[in-house]
Design an enzyme around this catalytic site. Structure first.
Site, PDB file in Angstrom:
ATOM      1  N   GLY A 128       0.821  -1.224   0.000  1.00 57.29           N
ATOM      2  CA  GLY A 128       0.000   0.000   0.000  1.00 57.29           C
ATOM      3  C   GLY A 128       0.846   1.262   0.000  1.00 57.29           C
ATOM      4  O   GLY A 128       0.550   2.230  -0.708  1.00 57.29           O
ATOM      5  N   CYS A 129       1.921   1.251   0.774  1.00 55.29           N
ATOM      6  CA  CYS A 129       2.788   2.430   0.874  1.00 55.29           C
ATOM      7  C   CYS A 129       3.541   2.665  -0.435  1.00 55.29           C
ATOM      8  O   CYS A 129       3.741   3.810  -0.845  1.00 55.29           O
ATOM      9  CB  CYS A 129       3.756   2.277   2.036  1.00 55.29           C
ATOM     10  SG  CYS A 129       2.896   2.138   3.615  1.00 55.29           S
ATOM     11  N   THR A 130       3.932   1.587  -1.094  1.00 57.06           N
ATOM     12  CA  THR A 130       4.598   1.711  -2.386  1.00 57.06           C
ATOM     13  C   THR A 130       3.622   2.260  -3.425  1.00 57.06           C
ATOM     14  O   THR A 130       3.967   3.158  -4.204  1.00 57.06           O
ATOM     15  CB  THR A 130       5.176   0.351  -2.829  1.00 57.06           C
ATOM     16  OG1 THR A 130       6.130  -0.067  -1.848  1.00 57.06           O
ATOM     17  CG2 THR A 130       5.839   0.450  -4.184  1.00 57.06           C
ATOM     18  N   ALA A 143       3.166   6.004  -2.667  1.00 58.17           N
ATOM     19  CA  ALA A 143       4.361   6.775  -3.004  1.00 58.17           C
ATOM     20  C   ALA A 143       4.526   6.894  -4.518  1.00 58.17           C
ATOM     21  O   ALA A 143       4.840   7.982  -5.030  1.00 58.17           O
ATOM     22  CB  ALA A 143       5.593   6.129  -2.384  1.00 58.17           C
TER      23      ALA A 143
END
Length: 152
Positions: A45-47, A50
């Site tokens: 999710g963070c990738t 970003a």
């Protein structure tokens, strides 16, 4: 700790980014800032989130908007994350979890996924308490235009 609210003054902070440079929120007074908190570098999710900011970064840059991603990961972790995905914006390290505490986003061991839009005077003008990573950068830019922080 509760999330900060619209109208609150965004707390200043000083930390370092993925290249070891100092980052202070007060350095960006006079320009809008997107301050987004995320749990962990190199997670799905963070990738996604970003990379969505990366892919839409020019629209933020052209509008004079500073984008800062914050997690409790180290500057070294941020550097690897930024290099792996060619991230073109600031990733601020909050290893001591002080920024997360100030903004009310500290979970059990990581930051919660929350985004604040901060105006030129350092006031919070919008809060996303729950974020869907996939198209979040586009959603944020549309909200910035809607709020009149930049000409639409």
């Amino acid at each position: 700790m509760e999330l900060l609210k619209v109208g609150d003054q965004a707390p200043d902070f000083e930390t370092v980014d993925q290249s070891g440079s100092k980052v202070r929120l007060s350095d960006f007074k006079g320009q809008p800032v997107v301050l987004y908190f995320y749990p962990k570098d190199n997670t799905p999710g963070c990738t996604t989130e970003a990379c969505n900011f990366r892919d839409n970064f020019n629209s933020f840059k052209e509008a004079g908007i500073k984008v800062i991603g914050v997690s409790v990961d180290s500057p070294e972790s941020h550097k690897r994350f930024a290099e792996k995905y060619q991230l073109n914006f600031t990733l601020a390290s909050d290893k001591e979890k002080e920024i997360c505490k100030k903004y009310g986003v500290l979970g059990l061991a990581t930051a919660k996924r929350v985004t604040y839009i901060i105006d030129r005077d350092g006031k919070i003008v919008y809060v996303y308490p729950k974020v869907t990573p996939k198209d979040h950068a586009v959603e944020v830019m549309n909200k910035i235009k809607e709020l009149g922080l930049i000409p639409s």
